[in-house]
Design a protein around this motif. Structure first.
Motif, PDB file in Angstrom:
ATOM      1  N   GLU A   1       0.835  -1.208   0.000  1.00 19.67           N
ATOM      2  CA  GLU A   1       0.000   0.000   0.000  1.00 19.67           C
ATOM      3  C   GLU A   1       0.870   1.259   0.000  1.00 19.67           C
ATOM      4  O   GLU A   1       0.578   2.232  -0.695  1.00 19.67           O
ATOM      5  CB  GLU A   1      -0.916   0.008   1.225  1.00 19.67           C
ATOM      6  CG  GLU A   1      -1.869   1.195   1.229  1.00 19.67           C
ATOM      7  CD  GLU A   1      -2.702   1.274   2.486  1.00 19.67           C
ATOM      8  OE1 GLU A   1      -3.714   2.002   2.447  1.00 19.67           O
ATOM      9  OE2 GLU A   1      -2.354   0.644   3.496  1.00 19.67           O
ATOM     10  N   GLU A   2       1.953   1.225   0.737  1.00 23.74           N
ATOM     11  CA  GLU A   2       2.864   2.365   0.802  1.00 23.74           C
ATOM     12  C   GLU A   2       3.492   2.648  -0.564  1.00 23.74           C
ATOM     13  O   GLU A   2       3.673   3.798  -0.948  1.00 23.74           O
ATOM     14  CB  GLU A   2       3.955   2.061   1.836  1.00 23.74           C
ATOM     15  CG  GLU A   2       4.834   3.232   2.189  1.00 23.74           C
ATOM     16  CD  GLU A   2       5.852   2.844   3.244  1.00 23.74           C
ATOM     17  OE1 GLU A   2       7.059   2.917   2.955  1.00 23.74           O
ATOM     18  OE2 GLU A   2       5.426   2.449   4.351  1.00 23.74           O
ATOM     19  N   ARG A   3       3.791   1.582  -1.308  1.00 24.77           N
ATOM     20  CA  ARG A   3       4.383   1.737  -2.642  1.00 24.77           C
ATOM     21  C   ARG A   3       3.350   2.074  -3.707  1.00 24.77           C
ATOM     22  O   ARG A   3       3.710   2.384  -4.837  1.00 24.77           O
ATOM     23  CB  ARG A   3       5.128   0.459  -3.038  1.00 24.77           C
ATOM     24  CG  ARG A   3       6.396   0.250  -2.238  1.00 24.77           C
ATOM     25  CD  ARG A   3       7.242  -0.842  -2.802  1.00 24.77           C
ATOM     26  NE  ARG A   3       6.634  -2.144  -2.529  1.00 24.77           N
ATOM     27  CZ  ARG A   3       6.771  -3.212  -3.310  1.00 24.77           C
ATOM     28  NH1 ARG A   3       7.466  -3.154  -4.405  1.00 24.77           N
ATOM     29  NH2 ARG A   3       6.190  -4.345  -2.988  1.00 24.77           N
ATOM     30  N   GLY A   4       2.046   1.963  -3.366  1.00 24.58           N
ATOM     31  CA  GLY A   4       1.006   2.308  -4.324  1.00 24.58           C
ATOM     32  C   GLY A   4       0.596   1.182  -5.248  1.00 24.58           C
ATOM     33  O   GLY A   4      -0.094   1.405  -6.243  1.00 24.58           O
ATOM     34  N   VAL A   5       1.009  -0.042  -4.948  1.00 23.82           N
ATOM     35  CA  VAL A   5       0.639  -1.196  -5.777  1.00 23.82           C
ATOM     36  C   VAL A   5      -0.819  -1.574  -5.539  1.00 23.82           C
ATOM     37  O   VAL A   5      -1.533  -1.954  -6.466  1.00 23.82           O
ATOM     38  CB  VAL A   5       1.569  -2.396  -5.473  1.00 23.82           C
ATOM     39  CG1 VAL A   5       1.176  -3.619  -6.267  1.00 23.82           C
ATOM     40  CG2 VAL A   5       3.009  -2.018  -5.738  1.00 23.82           C
ATOM     41  N   ILE A   6      -1.260  -1.451  -4.281  1.00 27.01           N
ATOM     42  CA  ILE A   6      -2.647  -1.751  -3.925  1.00 27.01           C
ATOM     43  C   ILE A   6      -3.229  -0.554  -3.185  1.00 27.01           C
ATOM     44  O   ILE A   6      -2.486   0.312  -2.710  1.00 27.01           O
ATOM     45  CB  ILE A   6      -2.749  -3.023  -3.048  1.00 27.01           C
ATOM     46  CG1 ILE A   6      -1.962  -2.853  -1.744  1.00 27.01           C
ATOM     47  CG2 ILE A   6      -2.295  -4.249  -3.799  1.00 27.01           C
ATOM     48  CD1 ILE A   6      -2.116  -4.009  -0.773  1.00 27.01           C
ATOM     49  N   LYS A   7      -4.555  -0.487  -3.105  1.00 24.61           N
ATOM     50  CA  LYS A   7      -5.175   0.581  -2.318  1.00 24.61           C
ATOM     51  C   LYS A   7      -6.201  -0.013  -1.378  1.00 24.61           C
ATOM     52  O   LYS A   7      -6.816  -1.042  -1.668  1.00 24.61           O
ATOM     53  CB  LYS A   7      -5.804   1.641  -3.223  1.00 24.61           C
ATOM     54  CG  LYS A   7      -7.036   1.201  -3.951  1.00 24.61           C
ATOM     55  CD  LYS A   7      -7.649   2.370  -4.693  1.00 24.61           C
ATOM     56  CE  LYS A   7      -8.989   1.935  -5.257  1.00 24.61           C
ATOM     57  NZ  LYS A   7      -9.687   3.007  -5.919  1.00 24.61           N
ATOM     58  N   LYS A   8      -6.363   0.640  -0.240  1.00 30.87           N
ATOM     59  CA  LYS A   8      -7.257   0.146   0.805  1.00 30.87           C
ATOM     60  C   LYS A   8      -8.692   0.517   0.462  1.00 30.87           C
ATOM     61  O   LYS A   8      -8.981   1.650   0.094  1.00 30.87           O
ATOM     62  CB  LYS A   8      -6.861   0.730   2.156  1.00 30.87           C
ATOM     63  CG  LYS A   8      -7.605   0.130   3.327  1.00 30.87           C
ATOM     64  CD  LYS A   8      -7.103   0.684   4.648  1.00 30.87           C
ATOM     65  CE  LYS A   8      -5.978  -0.178   5.150  1.00 30.87           C
ATOM     66  NZ  LYS A   8      -5.619   0.072   6.533  1.00 30.87           N
ATOM     67  N   VAL A   9      -9.596  -0.461   0.572  1.00 30.40           N
ATOM     68  CA  VAL A   9     -11.016  -0.228   0.346  1.00 30.40           C
ATOM     69  C   VAL A   9     -11.708  -0.040   1.684  1.00 30.40           C
ATOM     70  O   VAL A   9     -12.452   0.927   1.877  1.00 30.40           O
ATOM     71  CB  VAL A   9     -11.651  -1.411  -0.421  1.00 30.40           C
ATOM     72  CG1 VAL A   9     -13.137  -1.190  -0.615  1.00 30.40           C
ATOM     73  CG2 VAL A   9     -10.963  -1.597  -1.758  1.00 30.40           C
ATOM     74  N   VAL A  10     -11.481  -0.966   2.605  1.00 32.83           N
ATOM     75  CA  VAL A  10     -12.056  -0.893   3.945  1.00 32.83           C
ATOM     76  C   VAL A  10     -10.913  -0.948   4.947  1.00 32.83           C
ATOM     77  O   VAL A  10     -10.127  -1.888   4.936  1.00 32.83           O
ATOM     78  CB  VAL A  10     -13.041  -2.058   4.202  1.00 32.83           C
ATOM     79  CG1 VAL A  10     -13.558  -2.012   5.618  1.00 32.83           C
ATOM     80  CG2 VAL A  10     -14.172  -2.035   3.211  1.00 32.83           C
ATOM     81  N   GLY A  11     -10.844   0.059   5.818  1.00 33.13           N
ATOM     82  CA  GLY A  11      -9.779   0.099   6.808  1.00 33.13           C
ATOM     83  C   GLY A  11     -10.327  -0.081   8.204  1.00 33.13           C
ATOM     84  O   GLY A  11     -10.517   0.873   8.926  1.00 33.13           O
ATOM     85  N   HIS A  12     -10.615  -1.309   8.565  1.00 37.51           N
ATOM     86  CA  HIS A  12     -11.109  -1.633   9.898  1.00 37.51           C
ATOM     87  C   HIS A  12      -9.940  -2.161  10.701  1.00 37.51           C
ATOM     88  O   HIS A  12      -8.974  -2.681  10.139  1.00 37.51           O
ATOM     89  CB  HIS A  12     -12.219  -2.692   9.779  1.00 37.51           C
ATOM     90  CG  HIS A  12     -13.015  -2.860  11.032  1.00 37.51           C
ATOM     91  ND1 HIS A  12     -12.772  -3.861  11.920  1.00 37.51           N
ATOM     92  CD2 HIS A  12     -14.040  -2.148  11.535  1.00 37.51           C
ATOM     93  CE1 HIS A  12     -13.624  -3.766  12.934  1.00 37.51           C
ATOM     94  NE2 HIS A  12     -14.406  -2.732  12.717  1.00 37.51           N
ATOM     95  N   HIS A  13     -10.009  -2.040  12.027  1.00 39.75           N
ATOM     96  CA  HIS A  13      -8.867  -2.485  12.825  1.00 39.75           C
ATOM     97  C   HIS A  13      -8.695  -4.005  12.821  1.00 39.75           C
ATOM     98  O   HIS A  13      -7.610  -4.502  13.075  1.00 39.75           O
ATOM     99  CB  HIS A  13      -8.971  -1.961  14.268  1.00 39.75           C
ATOM    100  CG  HIS A  13     -10.022  -2.647  15.090  1.00 39.75           C
ATOM    101  ND1 HIS A  13     -11.339  -2.273  15.045  1.00 39.75           N
ATOM    102  CD2 HIS A  13      -9.948  -3.669  15.960  1.00 39.75           C
ATOM    103  CE1 HIS A  13     -12.032  -3.044  15.873  1.00 39.75           C
ATOM    104  NE2 HIS A  13     -11.211  -3.905  16.443  1.00 39.75           N
ATOM    105  N   ASP A  14      -9.760  -4.751  12.540  1.00 41.15           N
ATOM    106  CA  ASP A  14      -9.644  -6.212  12.497  1.00 41.15           C
ATOM    107  C   ASP A  14      -9.268  -6.725  11.110  1.00 41.15           C
ATOM    108  O   ASP A  14      -8.478  -7.651  10.987  1.00 41.15           O
ATOM    109  CB  ASP A  14     -10.973  -6.868  12.893  1.00 41.15           C
ATOM    110  CG  ASP A  14     -11.177  -6.887  14.392  1.00 41.15           C
ATOM    111  OD1 ASP A  14     -10.180  -6.760  15.118  1.00 41.15           O
ATOM    112  OD2 ASP A  14     -12.324  -7.024  14.828  1.00 41.15           O
TER     113      ASP A  14
END
Length: 99
Positions: free
Chosen positions: A75-88
């Motif tokens: 994610e930091e490199r931009g290869v993937i992106k977060k859709v749902v950012g839940h703590h679990d």
């Protein structure tokens, strides 16, 4: 005289013996990201539509903590992106260049 009903007779049904159940083999997943696994991670993850820790663990046979670190790095490199950012559970998808 009539026999007592309380006393167990030889024809009484035996108590059911419960089976121990099926034992699942313990998985031997990698704890350290090796070169071949890292190459596969970088190449294949871009084609996945749904990316979670569980999908990486299942497909790449890596440890869960290693999968979480790999997802953070991708994610930091931009290869993937977060859709749902839940703590679990973090749900990611591939990063589309058109956006």
């Amino acid at each position: 005289m009539e026999a007592y009903k309380d006393t167990p007779s030889a024809s009484a049904p035996q108590k059911k013996k419960w089976s121990k159940g099926k034992v699942k083999d313990k998985a031997q997943h990698a704890v350290v990201l090796e070169k071949s696994t890292a190459e596969k991670l970088n190449k294949d993850v871009q084609s996945y539509r749904l990316i979670t820790v569980a999908t990486l663990v299942d497909r790449l046979k890596i440890n869960g903590s290693l999968a979480r670190q790999a997802l953070a790095d991708l994610e930091e490199r931009g290869v993937i992106k977060k859709v749902v950012g839940h703590h679990d559970l973090g749900i990611y998808t591939r990063a589309v260049a058109a956006e």
